[in-house]
Design a protein around this motif. Structure first.
Motif, short mmCIF file in Angstrom:
data_model
loop_
_atom_site.label_atom_id
_atom_site.label_comp_id
_atom_site.label_asym_id
_atom_site.label_seq_id
_atom_site.Cartn_x
_atom_site.Cartn_y
_atom_site.Cartn_z
N GLY A 1 0.81 -1.19 0.00
CA GLY A 1 0.00 0.00 0.00
C GLY A 1 0.85 1.25 0.00
O GLY A 1 2.06 1.24 -0.23
N ASP A 2 0.19 2.33 0.27
CA ASP A 2 0.85 3.63 0.32
C ASP A 2 1.66 3.76 1.60
O ASP A 2 1.28 3.24 2.65
CB ASP A 2 -0.18 4.75 0.28
N PRO A 3 2.81 4.45 1.54
CA PRO A 3 3.58 4.68 2.75
C PRO A 3 2.79 5.55 3.73
O PRO A 3 2.00 6.40 3.30
CB PRO A 3 4.84 5.40 2.26
N PRO A 4 2.97 5.34 5.03
CA PRO A 4 2.21 6.14 6.01
C PRO A 4 2.71 7.59 6.04
O PRO A 4 3.88 7.86 5.75
CB PRO A 4 2.51 5.44 7.34
N LEU A 5 1.81 8.49 6.37
CA LEU A 5 2.16 9.90 6.53
C LEU A 5 2.93 10.02 7.85
O LEU A 5 2.45 9.60 8.90
CB LEU A 5 0.90 10.76 6.56
N VAL A 6 4.13 10.59 7.80
CA VAL A 6 4.95 10.69 9.01
C VAL A 6 5.13 12.13 9.47
O VAL A 6 5.72 12.38 10.51
CB VAL A 6 6.33 10.02 8.82
N GLY A 7 4.65 13.06 8.72
CA GLY A 7 4.76 14.46 9.13
C GLY A 7 4.15 15.37 8.08
O GLY A 7 3.85 14.95 6.97
N SER A 8 3.94 16.60 8.49
CA SER A 8 3.39 17.57 7.55
C SER A 8 3.68 18.97 8.04
O SER A 8 4.09 19.17 9.17
CB SER A 8 1.88 17.36 7.39
N ARG A 9 3.44 19.91 7.15
CA ARG A 9 3.59 21.31 7.50
C ARG A 9 2.33 22.01 6.99
O ARG A 9 1.86 21.72 5.90
CB ARG A 9 4.82 21.91 6.84
N CYS A 10 1.79 22.90 7.77
CA CYS A 10 0.55 23.57 7.40
C CYS A 10 0.80 25.07 7.32
O CYS A 10 1.44 25.64 8.19
CB CYS A 10 -0.52 23.26 8.45
N ARG A 11 0.29 25.67 6.26
CA ARG A 11 0.34 27.12 6.12
C ARG A 11 -1.05 27.68 6.32
O ARG A 11 -2.03 27.05 5.96
CB ARG A 11 0.81 27.51 4.71
N THR A 12 -1.13 28.86 6.88
CA THR A 12 -2.42 29.52 7.07
C THR A 12 -2.67 30.44 5.90
O THR A 12 -1.80 31.22 5.53
CB THR A 12 -2.41 30.32 8.39
N TYR A 13 -3.85 30.33 5.31
CA TYR A 13 -4.23 31.20 4.20
C TYR A 13 -5.42 32.05 4.61
O TYR A 13 -6.31 31.60 5.32
CB TYR A 13 -4.63 30.37 2.98
N LEU A 14 -5.44 33.26 4.14
CA LEU A 14 -6.56 34.15 4.37
C LEU A 14 -7.52 33.99 3.20
O LEU A 14 -7.15 34.23 2.05
CB LEU A 14 -6.08 35.60 4.46
N LEU A 15 -8.73 33.57 3.47
CA LEU A 15 -9.74 33.45 2.44
C LEU A 15 -10.63 34.69 2.52
O LEU A 15 -11.27 34.93 3.53
CB LEU A 15 -10.58 32.18 2.63
N GLU A 16 -10.64 35.45 1.45
CA GLU A 16 -11.39 36.70 1.45
C GLU A 16 -12.88 36.42 1.40
O GLU A 16 -13.36 35.76 0.49
CB GLU A 16 -10.98 37.53 0.24
N LYS A 17 -13.62 36.95 2.37
CA LYS A 17 -15.07 36.75 2.41
C LYS A 17 -15.73 37.33 1.16
O LYS A 17 -16.71 36.80 0.66
CB LYS A 17 -15.66 37.41 3.65
N SER A 18 -15.20 38.43 0.66
CA SER A 18 -15.82 39.08 -0.50
C SER A 18 -15.80 38.18 -1.73
O SER A 18 -16.62 38.34 -2.64
CB SER A 18 -15.12 40.40 -0.81
N ARG A 19 -14.90 37.21 -1.79
CA ARG A 19 -14.82 36.32 -2.95
C ARG A 19 -15.92 35.27 -2.95
O ARG A 19 -16.10 34.56 -3.92
CB ARG A 19 -13.45 35.67 -3.01
N ILE A 20 -16.68 35.18 -1.86
CA ILE A 20 -17.80 34.24 -1.81
C ILE A 20 -18.94 34.73 -2.70
O ILE A 20 -19.63 33.96 -3.33
CB ILE A 20 -18.29 34.06 -0.36
N THR A 21 -19.16 36.04 -2.74
CA THR A 21 -20.29 36.58 -3.50
C THR A 21 -19.91 37.11 -4.87
O THR A 21 -20.78 37.46 -5.66
CB THR A 21 -20.97 37.71 -2.70
N GLY A 22 -18.65 37.21 -5.18
CA GLY A 22 -18.23 37.69 -6.48
C GLY A 22 -16.74 37.96 -6.49
O GLY A 22 -16.07 37.82 -5.48
N GLN A 23 -16.25 38.36 -7.64
CA GLN A 23 -14.85 38.71 -7.72
C GLN A 23 -14.71 39.93 -8.62
O GLN A 23 -15.61 40.23 -9.39
CB GLN A 23 -13.98 37.55 -8.23
N ALA A 24 -13.61 40.61 -8.48
CA ALA A 24 -13.37 41.80 -9.29
C ALA A 24 -13.23 41.39 -10.76
O ALA A 24 -12.81 40.27 -11.05
CB ALA A 24 -12.11 42.51 -8.81
N PRO A 25 -13.59 42.28 -11.67
CA PRO A 25 -13.44 41.96 -13.09
C PRO A 25 -12.00 41.52 -13.40
O PRO A 25 -11.04 42.12 -12.93
CB PRO A 25 -13.76 43.28 -13.79
N GLY A 26 -11.90 40.45 -14.17
CA GLY A 26 -10.58 39.95 -14.54
C GLY A 26 -9.93 39.04 -13.53
O GLY A 26 -8.84 38.54 -13.76
#
Length: 153
Positions: free
Chosen positions: A1-26
């Motif tokens: 099978g697949d090798p087990p996951l032995v570690g990871s690194r996580c980055r924090t991203y800012l998800l813009e709330k305004s992008r839920i309802t639309g995005q700027a042209p382009g």
């Protein structure tokens, strides 16, 4: 099978709330929408027809040299690697699609003897969203326009 996951690194991203309802042209919306629409073989989405994405940048089909279908495949492979089953990945893709489909659904104001309210417009958008959710348009309309209050003892 697949090798087990032995570690990871996580980055924090800012998800813009305004992008839920639309995005700027382009600009594009969240990349996951484009990946599902362009990478999933049984996608219900046509990005040119979805209100949310149609006004954005549909000409861009890759980010940082990775095409949308390839990014989708890499994301799905990564989810599989960390133990997300096929049916769970399908459910995630379904939810992303339904999110965009619901963005095309319209409601209209109504007025009755009981007071003011709203009702679902019966059109292609409400039909498509209802079908994707596996409910009829009447049930979708009720869920989107009627408030349910649950009282406790």
């Amino acid at each position: 099978g697949d090798p087990p996951l032995v570690g990871s690194r996580c980055r924090t991203y800012l998800l813009e709330k305004s992008r839920i309802t639309g995005q700027a042209p382009g600009e594009r919306a969240y990349h996951c929408f484009y990946g599902v629409a362009r990478g999933r073989t049984n996608s219900r989405l046509d990005l040119t027809q979805q209100r949310f994405t149609a006004k954005g940048d549909l000409a861009t089909k890759s980010i940082e040299g990775v095409a949308d279908p390839d990014r989708f495949a890499k994301t799905w492979d990564a989810l599989r690697l960390v133990g997300v089953e096929d049916n769970e990945r399908d459910a995630i893709a379904d939810l992303l699609e339904v999110t965009l489909l619901l963005g095309d659904v319209d409601v209209e104001a109504t007025s009755t003897e009981q007071g003011e309210g709203s009702s679902l417009l019966q059109d292609n958008a409400s039909t498509k969203a209802s079908q994707a959710l596996g409910v009829n348009t009447e049930a979708l309309g009720k869920a989107l326009t009627e408030r349910t209050v649950k009282a406790r003892n």
